[in-house]
Design a protein around this motif. Structure first.
Motif, PDB file in Angstrom:
ATOM      1  N   ALA A 156       0.831  -1.205   0.000  1.00 35.51           N
ATOM      2  CA  ALA A 156       0.000   0.000   0.000  1.00 35.51           C
ATOM      3  C   ALA A 156       0.867   1.258   0.000  1.00 35.51           C
ATOM      4  O   ALA A 156       0.471   2.293  -0.532  1.00 35.51           O
ATOM      5  N   LEU A 213       3.237   0.808  -4.001  1.00 31.01           N
ATOM      6  CA  LEU A 213       2.629   0.875  -5.328  1.00 31.01           C
ATOM      7  C   LEU A 213       2.258   2.288  -5.778  1.00 31.01           C
ATOM      8  O   LEU A 213       2.480   2.630  -6.944  1.00 31.01           O
ATOM      9  N   PRO A 214       1.693   3.150  -4.926  1.00 27.52           N
ATOM     10  CA  PRO A 214       1.412   4.510  -5.397  1.00 27.52           C
ATOM     11  C   PRO A 214       2.677   5.287  -5.757  1.00 27.52           C
ATOM     12  O   PRO A 214       2.631   6.202  -6.579  1.00 27.52           O
ATOM     13  N   ARG A 215       3.812   4.906  -5.167  1.00 33.61           N
ATOM     14  CA  ARG A 215       5.058   5.634  -5.392  1.00 33.61           C
ATOM     15  C   ARG A 215       5.884   5.030  -6.515  1.00 33.61           C
ATOM     16  O   ARG A 215       6.824   5.676  -7.005  1.00 33.61           O
ATOM     17  N   ASN A 216       5.580   3.805  -6.899  1.00 31.03           N
ATOM     18  CA  ASN A 216       6.296   3.156  -8.001  1.00 31.03           C
ATOM     19  C   ASN A 216       5.321   2.280  -8.783  1.00 31.03           C
ATOM     20  O   ASN A 216       5.321   1.059  -8.654  1.00 31.03           O
ATOM     21  N   PRO A 217       4.466   2.887  -9.614  1.00 28.85           N
ATOM     22  CA  PRO A 217       3.457   2.112 -10.354  1.00 28.85           C
ATOM     23  C   PRO A 217       4.056   1.077 -11.301  1.00 28.85           C
ATOM     24  O   PRO A 217       3.427   0.055 -11.572  1.00 28.85           O
ATOM     25  N   LYS A 261      -2.561  -4.904  -9.808  1.00 28.93           N
ATOM     26  CA  LYS A 261      -3.318  -3.724 -10.208  1.00 28.93           C
ATOM     27  C   LYS A 261      -4.258  -3.304  -9.096  1.00 28.93           C
ATOM     28  O   LYS A 261      -5.143  -4.054  -8.700  1.00 28.93           O
ATOM     29  N   PRO A 262      -4.072  -2.079  -8.580  1.00 25.17           N
ATOM     30  CA  PRO A 262      -4.975  -1.625  -7.514  1.00 25.17           C
ATOM     31  C   PRO A 262      -6.407  -1.508  -8.013  1.00 25.17           C
ATOM     32  O   PRO A 262      -6.670  -1.228  -9.182  1.00 25.17           O
ATOM     33  N   ASP A 282     -10.442   1.567  -5.093  1.00 25.65           N
ATOM     34  CA  ASP A 282     -10.086   2.242  -3.838  1.00 25.65           C
ATOM     35  C   ASP A 282      -8.582   2.421  -3.683  1.00 25.65           C
ATOM     36  O   ASP A 282      -8.105   2.897  -2.647  1.00 25.65           O
ATOM     37  N   GLY A 283      -7.816   2.025  -4.706  1.00 22.49           N
ATOM     38  CA  GLY A 283      -6.368   2.217  -4.674  1.00 22.49           C
ATOM     39  C   GLY A 283      -5.600   1.100  -4.008  1.00 22.49           C
ATOM     40  O   GLY A 283      -4.370   1.170  -3.906  1.00 22.49           O
ATOM     41  N   THR A 284      -6.267   0.042  -3.554  1.00 22.37           N
ATOM     42  CA  THR A 284      -5.600  -1.073  -2.882  1.00 22.37           C
ATOM     43  C   THR A 284      -5.697  -2.335  -3.736  1.00 22.37           C
ATOM     44  O   THR A 284      -6.567  -2.463  -4.599  1.00 22.37           O
TER      45      THR A 284
END
Length: 381
Positions: free
Chosen positions: A332, A335-339, A348-349, A352-354
């Protein structure tokens, strides 16, 4: 990403899943061999008409062995597609769905196999038509429809799922029309096109198994033991490891060192030094490393490694994240910092981004590992 030994020739640390590749290839080989066999058998049978007569008529009389033995071989080979499918959809479908689909995909090959044993000879005619023929022709209707419906919303499989669903519906229409042409008294029986219609049905089913075999050969599950198709970025990293090592150790490292570092460690068994590029995300004074490279198997928790980080060498101790909850929290954060890392590991999130716990668990089963490096001392060089 592949691991490279610092000194000495490179060593392959992983090999293709040879058995699974051959199983997937069974759909390709089995379908071609079967079509070739009944075509050849029809050509060498005197007085035989492929337009009017059923394929199974070639299973009795002269050269009957050619069709019957091929049905046995093709049935076994095509079963491999079902097993490869179950492996390829790990992490995409639930375990129950995967194996239900696999069982359904075995129905048609089982029908072909039984047709090679229970021929149109008088003693086995009833079993041939009531069991073998029904499995052969109606098995794909159920299997392809189920597979198509289950995969139609899955990323990377939608096009193939659509084709599969259309093939299942087309098979049902063709099978019904085929039986009408063979049934005396129907409007189509007078045309005597039963043999032609049966060949259209069989070829249509064989084409699906052929395409399925090729499609499954392109999945990471079959080529490397994981459950998804290898994305382009994954192939790029595996082939460009040597270039990345040079870049990360050169004055040009800034082009890549914001997300990649080189980790150098001592092999647990060999005592030799190895280096490999690894993706990372800074976490305060520590670094989170996530990926499928097998370097961590050679490093004991708490061991010290050397990392080439932003053009400088640093010493670091290794902490392996073992439990599911810790891995989920780390992903969590990562992944947002290194897609790109998420795409590499097929994580793949959702909206909800998770990433769902099931997908993370499947990724860990495929080799995903999360480690935290605690930097020690000051950078050198």
């Amino acid at each position: 990403m592949n691991v490279r030994r610092v000194a000495g020739p490179a060593r392959a640390l992983s090999s293709p899943r040879t058995v699974l590749r051959w199983l997937a290839l069974g759909g390709v080989i089995g379908s071609v061999v079967l079509i070739a066999a009944f075509t050849t058998a029809g050509l060498i049978r005197p007085g035989y008409s492929p337009i009017h007569q059923a394929i199974s008529d070639l299973g009795v009389g002269s050269h009957a062995w050619l069709l019957n033995r091929t049905l046995l071989v093709a049935g076994v080979l095509m079963t491999g597609v079902a097993i490869a499918f179950a492996q390829a959809t790990e992490g995409i479908l639930s375990r129950r769905s995967r194996w239900i689909c696999a069982v359904l995909l075995v129905l048609s090959p089982a029908g072909f196999f039984l047709a090679g044993i229970f021929t149109e000879a008088p003693a086995t005619l009833r079993i041939h038509w009531l069991v073998a023929a029904d499995l052969t022709f109606f098995g794909p209707v159920i299997a392809l429809t189920a597979v198509g419906l289950l995969l139609r919303r899955r990323d990377g499989w939608r096009g193939w799922a659509t084709y599969t669903l259309i093939a299942g519906i087309a098979t049902l229409v063709l099978v019904l029309f085929m039986f009408w042409t063979f049934t005396p008294g129907t409007p189509f029986a007078a045309a005597k096109l039963g043999g032609l219609m049966e060949r259209i049905v069989v070829v249509e089913v064989m084409v699906w198994y052929f395409v399925a075999g090729l499609r499954l050969l392109r999945t990471e599950a079959v080529s490397r033991g994981a459950g998804h198709r290898i994305p382009l970025v994954g192939r790029f990293f595996r082939r460009m490891n040597g270039v990345m090592r040079l870049m990360l150790r050169s004055p040009l490292h800034r082009m890549m060192s914001g997300r990649l570092l080189v980790i150098t460690y001592t092999g647990r068994r060999t005592g030799r030094r190895y280096s490999t590029p690894v993706a990372y995300v800074p976490e305060g004074d520590a670094l989170l490393l996530a990926g499928g490279a097998p370097w961590w198997r050679n490093v004991k928790p708490g061991s010290t490694v050397t990392v080439r980080l932003r053009g400088r060498d640093r010493e670091a101790s290794v902490e392996r994240l073992e439990d599911q909850e810790s891995v989920e929290r780390a992903l969590a954060f990562v992944l947002p910092r290194n897609p790109i890392l998420g795409r590499f590991m097929q994580l793949k999130p959702g909206p909800d981004g998770t990433v769902s716990p099931d997908h993370i668990a499947a990724a860990r089963a495929r080799g995903l590992a999360i480690s935290r490096l605690h930097l020690i001392g000051e950078p050198t060089r």
